[in-house]
Scaffold this motif. Structure first.
Motif, PDB file in Angstrom:
ATOM      1  N   GLN A  52      17.179  93.581  22.903  1.00  0.00           N
ATOM      2  CA  GLN A  52      15.912  93.871  23.308  1.00  0.00           C
ATOM      3  C   GLN A  52      14.900  95.348  23.162  1.00  0.00           C
ATOM      4  N   MET A  53      15.263  96.295  22.534  1.00  0.00           N
ATOM      5  CA  MET A  53      14.415  96.927  21.912  1.00  0.00           C
ATOM      6  C   MET A  53      13.324  95.984  20.855  1.00  0.00           C
ATOM      7  N   ILE A  54      13.268  95.343  20.482  1.00  0.00           N
ATOM      8  CA  ILE A  54      12.582  94.788  18.720  1.00  0.00           C
ATOM      9  C   ILE A  54      12.331  93.425  20.147  1.00  0.00           C
ATOM     10  N   LYS A  55      12.681  92.371  21.681  1.00  0.00           N
ATOM     11  CA  LYS A  55      12.250  92.268  22.042  1.00  0.00           C
ATOM     12  C   LYS A  55      10.590  92.794  23.070  1.00  0.00           C
ATOM     13  N   ALA A  56      11.173  94.289  23.735  1.00  0.00           N
ATOM     14  CA  ALA A  56      10.022  94.808  23.913  1.00  0.00           C
ATOM     15  C   ALA A  56       9.234  94.652  23.038  1.00  0.00           C
ATOM     16  N   LYS A  57       9.329  95.268  22.512  1.00  0.00           N
ATOM     17  CA  LYS A  57       8.031  95.715  21.288  1.00  0.00           C
ATOM     18  C   LYS A  57       7.615  94.226  20.224  1.00  0.00           C
ATOM     19  N   CYS A  58       7.994  93.488  21.254  1.00  0.00           N
ATOM     20  CA  CYS A  58       7.609  91.488  20.449  1.00  0.00           C
ATOM     21  C   CYS A  58       7.228  91.481  19.245  1.00  0.00           C
ATOM     22  N   LEU A  59       8.493  91.973  19.010  1.00  0.00           N
ATOM     23  CA  LEU A  59       9.159  92.058  16.942  1.00  0.00           C
ATOM     24  C   LEU A  59       9.875  90.723  16.232  1.00  0.00           C
ATOM     25  N   GLU A  60      10.388  89.701  17.093  1.00  0.00           N
ATOM     26  CA  GLU A  60      11.392  89.267  17.084  1.00  0.00           C
ATOM     27  C   GLU A  60      10.916  87.969  15.655  1.00  0.00           C
ATOM     28  N   LYS A  61       9.224  88.039  15.615  1.00  0.00           N
ATOM     29  CA  LYS A  61       8.829  87.762  14.138  1.00  0.00           C
ATOM     30  C   LYS A  61       9.328  87.974  12.956  1.00  0.00           C
ATOM     31  N   TYR A  62       9.087  89.115  13.304  1.00  0.00           N
ATOM     32  CA  TYR A  62       9.557  90.348  11.980  1.00  0.00           C
ATOM     33  C   TYR A  62      11.313  91.061  11.448  1.00  0.00           C
ATOM     34  N   ILE A  63      11.161  90.427  12.694  1.00  0.00           N
ATOM     35  CA  ILE A  63      12.901  90.750  12.439  1.00  0.00           C
ATOM     36  C   ILE A  63      13.818  90.646  12.613  1.00  0.00           C
ATOM     37  N   THR A  64      14.806  89.811  12.208  1.00  0.00           N
ATOM     38  CA  THR A  64      16.125  88.960  11.683  1.00  0.00           C
ATOM     39  C   THR A  64      17.260  90.030  12.089  1.00  0.00           C
ATOM     40  N   MET A  65      18.470  89.445  12.933  1.00  0.00           N
ATOM     41  CA  MET A  65      19.611  89.872  12.285  1.00  0.00           C
ATOM     42  C   MET A  65      20.804  88.863  12.154  1.00  0.00           C
ATOM     43  N   PRO A  66      21.245  88.881  11.375  1.00  0.00           N
ATOM     44  CA  PRO A  66      22.061  87.630  10.236  1.00  0.00           C
ATOM     45  C   PRO A  66      23.441  88.074  10.991  1.00  0.00           C
ATOM     46  N   GLY A  67      23.772  89.190  11.280  1.00  0.00           N
ATOM     47  CA  GLY A  67      25.343  89.256  12.349  1.00  0.00           C
ATOM     48  C   GLY A  67      25.857  89.626  10.656  1.00  0.00           C
ATOM     49  N   TYR A  68      27.610  89.791  11.448  1.00  0.00           N
ATOM     50  CA  TYR A  68      28.322  90.511  10.498  1.00  0.00           C
ATOM     51  C   TYR A  68      27.822  90.122   9.414  1.00  0.00           C
ATOM     52  N   ILE A  69      28.643  90.638   7.823  1.00  0.00           N
ATOM     53  CA  ILE A  69      28.490  89.337   6.653  1.00  0.00           C
ATOM     54  C   ILE A  69      29.505  90.531   5.646  1.00  0.00           C
ATOM     55  N   THR A  70      30.632  89.360   5.259  1.00  0.00           N
ATOM     56  CA  THR A  70      31.890  90.132   4.183  1.00  0.00           C
ATOM     57  C   THR A  70      31.189  90.952   2.955  1.00  0.00           C
ATOM     58  N   GLU A  71      30.300  89.697   2.825  1.00  0.00           N
ATOM     59  CA  GLU A  71      29.918  89.934   1.149  1.00  0.00           C
ATOM     60  C   GLU A  71      28.778  90.447   0.831  1.00  0.00           C
ATOM     61  N   VAL A  72      28.130  91.474   1.042  1.00  0.00           N
ATOM     62  CA  VAL A  72      26.850  92.298   0.912  1.00  0.00           C
ATOM     63  C   VAL A  72      25.724  91.671  -0.027  1.00  0.00           C
ATOM     64  N   ASN A  73      26.481  91.514  -1.093  1.00  0.00           N
ATOM     65  CA  ASN A  73      25.756  91.614  -2.239  1.00  0.00           C
ATOM     66  C   ASN A  73      24.686  90.718  -2.029  1.00  0.00           C
ATOM     67  N   SER A  74      24.183  89.457  -1.822  1.00  0.00           N
ATOM     68  CA  SER A  74      23.943  88.729  -2.006  1.00  0.00           C
ATOM     69  C   SER A  74      22.523  89.177  -0.942  1.00  0.00           C
ATOM     70  N   TYR A  75      22.552  90.195  -0.183  1.00  0.00           N
ATOM     71  CA  TYR A  75      21.544  90.959   0.689  1.00  0.00           C
ATOM     72  C   TYR A  75      21.111  91.415   0.041  1.00  0.00           C
ATOM     73  N   TYR A  76      21.920  92.399  -0.135  1.00  0.00           N
ATOM     74  CA  TYR A  76      20.904  93.537  -1.129  1.00  0.00           C
ATOM     75  C   TYR A  76      19.934  92.640  -2.623  1.00  0.00           C
ATOM     76  N   GLN A  77      20.534  91.679  -3.243  1.00  0.00           N
ATOM     77  CA  GLN A  77      19.705  91.100  -3.908  1.00  0.00           C
ATOM     78  C   GLN A  77      18.565  90.788  -3.273  1.00  0.00           C
ATOM     79  N   GLU A  78      18.269  90.027  -2.246  1.00  0.00           N
ATOM     80  CA  GLU A  78      17.021  89.435  -1.892  1.00  0.00           C
ATOM     81  C   GLU A  78      15.978  90.696  -1.567  1.00  0.00           C
ATOM     82  N   PHE A  79      16.514  92.133  -1.134  1.00  0.00           N
ATOM     83  CA  PHE A  79      15.575  92.905  -0.501  1.00  0.00           C
ATOM     84  C   PHE A  79      15.254  93.280  -1.770  1.00  0.00           C
ATOM     85  N   ASP A  80      13.459  93.483  -1.168  1.00  0.00           N
ATOM     86  CA  ASP A  80      13.324  94.835  -1.924  1.00  0.00           C
ATOM     87  C   ASP A  80      13.676  96.611  -1.936  1.00  0.00           C
ATOM     88  N   ILE A  81      13.612  96.702  -0.624  1.00  0.00           N
ATOM     89  CA  ILE A  81      13.619  97.794  -0.854  1.00  0.00           C
ATOM     90  C   ILE A  81      14.587  98.027   0.774  1.00  0.00           C
TER      91      ILE A  81
END
Length: 361
Positions: A232-261
């Motif tokens: 709801q906060m993301i929608k209220a700020k019109c940030l849907e294009k810029y914020i993604t929520m992939p949900g719960y992930i068991t193996e998170v290392n693949s995400y950490y490797q893709e992050f810049d920070i």
């Protein structure tokens, strides 16, 4: 040395994962180690079974289960071990352990986070104060947690130590390198979505980052009770294009490797395993001054990544956005720092030393 660990259940969670990894590491060292569970339901049960851990069912049905037959059975079970190691508060188990060497690790202290019945809360805390002041050793997972525990429980005459959490850090010959011209700057957070995680501060900071002409995507990886409020906060700020929520992930290392920070906006963290996970993947992690134990992970290595405000957080995001090479240049140093200070092996050695001190070995 025969050690019994006491844990509520092997369900998925940071505490549960840490204890299961610790017990397995101690068994590999050659200790005669077992684990007592209130419930066997949980995703980490297979890890215990596959590694041949001896599991004892406590029979305890909840925090206020004081059945005398359970108390007697617990005493009988505890008699078979040199030391009992508690990882969560259970009055009947702690009462049963009074005549045996026993240690209690507190993995965080966050009073007032969830609503509780007034009488139940104060009854439990009075019991907790009495029992924790009678343990053979009180162990905290950070100096911050120990300071909070002293203020709340006293602990004046108790042997107290800090054993920093450790994590399984996969040995890699090299780190995944991002392309110099990556299509977008990726900022990531991996966490449970609860009020205490203060994800609102991260979203506000990210909005300021975008307003300062920063370009990128914010990944909020996880799930929890605050997920709908965050959407709801993301929608209220019109940030849907810029914020993604992939949900719960068991193996998170693949995400950490893709992050810049990485960013973790929580306040009053007991430790801050996310900091270790980020550094293990060579990524910087930003946090606020009030982040508790997480600050103890970040500040000795990259003090400039501890921020005073949402505006300062946004400016630090922009710094990394404009200086992408700084991320790569220190990646191996971050990893070495994590291995030297926060490995599972280091934590296991520290606990072994505590056990030896208590047992006079």
């Amino acid at each position: 040395m025969k050690i019994l660990h006491c844990l509520n259940s092997p369900r998925i969670g940071g505490l549960e994962r840490l204890v299961v990894n610790l017990v397995i590491a101690q068994k590999k060292r050659g200790l005669n180690v077992a684990i007592m569970l209130d419930s066997r339901k949980g995703e980490y049960l297979n890890d215990l079974v596959d590694n041949g851990l001896y599991i004892i069912d406590s029979g305890v049905k909840g925090g206020f289960d004081f059945r005398f037959n359970i108390y007697k059975r617990l005493k009988k079970d505890f008699k078979n071990f040199d030391l009992i190691h508690f990882h969560s508060f259970s009055p009947v188990k702690l009462f049963a352990a009074q005549k045996f060497p026993h240690v209690y690790t507190i993995h965080g202290l966050s009073k007032g986070v969830r609503k509780e019945n007034y009488i139940k809360y104060h009854s439990r805390e009075a019991l907790k104060k009495k029992l924790l002041n009678n343990v053979s050793c009180f162990i905290a997972n950070s100096q911050y947690t120990l300071n909070c525990s002293r203020n709340h429980y006293g602990l004046g005459n108790v042997y107290k130590v800090v054993v920093l959490n450790g994590s399984k850090i996969e040995i890699k010959n090299n780190l995944v390198r991002k392309e110099e011209c990556a299509p977008s700057f990726k900022i990531g957070m991996v966490s449970r979505f609860t009020r205490r995680k203060r994800i609102d501060r991260l979203i506000n900071s990210f909005e300021k980052f975008l307003n300062m002409n920063g370009k990128g995507i914010l990944y909020l990886v996880g799930d929890g009770s605050e997920a709908d409020n965050i959407r709801q906060m993301i929608k209220a700020k019109c940030l849907e294009k810029y914020i993604t929520m992939p949900g719960y992930i068991t193996e998170v290392n693949s995400y950490y490797q893709e992050f810049d920070i990485c960013v973790h906006p929580s306040d009053n963290e007991g430790f801050g395993l996310v900091g270790v996970e980020a550094y293990s993947n060579g990524k910087p992690i930003l946090a606020f001054e009030d982040s508790g134990g997480l600050r103890e992970v970040i500040e000795p290595f990259e003090p400039e990544d501890i921020l005073k405000s949402e505006q300062a957080m946004a400016e630090r995001m922009l710094f990394y956005y404009n200086n992408h090479k700084k991320i790569e240049q220190s990646a191996l140093e971050r990893r070495r720092y994590a291995i030297e200070n926060f490995s599972l092996e280091r934590m296991e050695r520290d606990y072994f030393e505590v056990y030896n001190n208590i047992l006079g070995l």
